[in-house]
Design an enzyme around this catalytic site. Sequence first.
Site, PDB file in Angstrom:
ATOM      1  N   ASP A 359      50.469   0.677  19.593  1.00  0.00           N
ATOM      2  CA  ASP A 359      49.977   1.751  18.740  1.00  0.00           C
ATOM      3  C   ASP A 359      50.780   3.026  18.994  1.00  0.00           C
ATOM      4  O   ASP A 359      51.032   3.398  20.147  1.00  0.00           O
ATOM      5  CB  ASP A 359      48.492   1.976  19.048  1.00  0.00           C
ATOM      6  N   GLU A 395      54.547   0.128  16.381  1.00  0.00           N
ATOM      7  CA  GLU A 395      54.150   0.990  15.272  1.00  0.00           C
ATOM      8  C   GLU A 395      55.096   2.184  15.374  1.00  0.00           C
ATOM      9  O   GLU A 395      54.918   3.042  16.251  1.00  0.00           O
ATOM     10  CB  GLU A 395      52.693   1.432  15.386  1.00  0.00           C
TER      11      GLU A 395
END
Length: 715
Positions: A359, A395
């Site tokens: 993330d 990401e």
Amino acid sequence: MSPGMWRSEGERAAVWPGRNWPLGATWSEESTNFAVHAPQATAAWVCLVDDEGGETRHRLTEQALGIWHGAIPGVRPGTRYGYRVDGPWDPAAGLRFNPHKLLLDPFARAVAGELTVTPAVFGYDFDAPDRMSEEDSAPYVPLGVVVRDDFDWGDDQPLRRRWRDTVIYELHVKGMTALHDRVPEELRGTYAGLATPAVIDYLKDLGVTAVELLPIHQFVSEPALAERGLTNYWGYNTLGYFAPHNAYSSSGDRGQQVTEFKAMVKAFHDAGLEVILDVVYNHTAEAGPLGPTLSFRGLDDSVYCRVGGDPAEVPPDTYWDVTGCGNTVDAANPFALRLILDSLRYWVSEMHVDGFRFDLMSALTRVDHRIDMDCHLITAIGQDPVLRHAKLIAEPWDASMEGYRVGEFPPPWVEWNDQYRDEIRDFWRNHAPGIRTVATRLAGSSDLYADDGRSPYASVNFITAHDGFTLRDLVSYEHKHNEANGEGNRDGTDNNRSWNHGVEGETDDPALVAVRRRQAANLMATLCLSNGVPMITAGDERGRTQRGNNNAYCQDNEISWIDWRPDDAWLDVHEVTKQALRLRREHPALRQRHWFEGRPAILGGPKDLAWLHPSGREMEAEDWHDPELRTIGMFVSGAPLRAPGPRGEQQVDKSFILWFNATWLPQSVHLPENDWVQTGEVVLSTDARLPVGTEVKAGDELVLGRRTVVVLRQA
């Protein structure tokens, strides 16, 4: 506060010197060794908590390399524990030691209990933030659990499926089974529930090869959510990087969750499915300087969180935040880096997971606040013999403008490709300026990944993800409807690139529902047949709706859970998804690892890739700049493929023509008259007038229904 005030009978109990490694609580038949990093502390205690909440404190007298350690005999697996640490209280200098707060071990392998948000869990006095709070947090905080690390893995090994053969299914542990009528009620919403045949057989039948689990590291809800009576459902608020989240355990939270998670992974592996974890190392659950003191902040705040700006101008306690969550983990700090690497290795070596999706990965590449793709973390992972073979997904952005780095991560990293998402959405809603960039996305996004030696599978393609509209909502809503989140509908993006087809939200109009379902099927077929790695969001293939909520992070209820009832399922979309994934699986021409070159793979053969105008000719230069063109054919040759077979042999497959028609009206297309494909048949179609099995031949004219995908395979 003087450490002497915490003296108890427990401090006179035997505490052996122990050792300063490994960090955390390490059980043996003789004793349990405790080791915690707190280099600036002046005193530290291990606090054992019994079932009634009684606390026995054992003072650690040994410190080496900034690590306090000691071994306590007779501590059994399942014992709950925490740390109390004393030291300077000087928030202006970033020092927040407070022995009144019972702290979770950052290296705890399991966590018991949950957080209760109350003033006692904050290190400061609400009326005077510079003053230390003297309220005891022990009754309100989660605790570490001593774990026995044995498990019979049998012959379980990493599957190491090649990226080009990978199809990812992003799911939430609880949401996948909370409403599943074929999962035993006591297992719904748990790791054990995911491991049931009802789930695993469904995934295999659909055709996916890997599950990507939304965060399962132990997390807590933000205080602001608790004030609104909500919880953090997605889990992007990590507190324990070694512990599987205890609320997803059907068997208890005294270490049983570790065994249950391992059994789930083994069941997935036995079925040929990989397990990828969505991990949140970019920030911690303690948020900004006025957040709670639960673990890291009370041990050594300066180690984990970056501070911002010029020290001569910015107070030392000012956190630097490019995550939007109050703090940013300083992955350049040697000990914070160690925590991340030790955590990753633990999940691969001890828990047998196959990979990670990071993330806001850009936040972890920061060196002196600037992004550096040669940073310590990326370099260390690339050199690590355990981690370099795991699947690594970035990401490739964070919450800052300069953090957007799609296409820039080095091999062997692959990336979420939001440009694929946006341009494919625009194409099917008729907002794309022609088809030039759409063709690039269909062929693997060479503009992003070819220049640095990466392959098409470096692009993880997706239409939707956990964050944003579901596929059904994407074709049913033009505006977000997040009122249930309690933020006045201000949260969530307004850049949805969605289309409601004339009516906002659900409708009983059968014609409108049919159009929406066909559009959903078009999007799914496009995703599954594009070059790259497809990622499907759980439930999209059967029409899951969040009722227009595009930021359901705090909706732990039926808004987020998958509805498994057949009466409202979009089974036609499910069938198209299965067909597309089956074609992808059976035909290497549809999942190539080499870039298309637009020329023959062998002398005298067909081009490996040719783009077809509806008239049947190849696309010409002016066609690519035609803003009105909404229909394109993609010829993919299988005779032969550029990539050799496993023994170096020439690979031969069928050839395909994929027609994508995004126009409002039916579109006539002509099949090319050449030696490439003489005869064939329709093998996938969202056009009811061109069903699977329809035979075609060179020179034929086909009429594609409005907004349809039709795939032809040579006979």
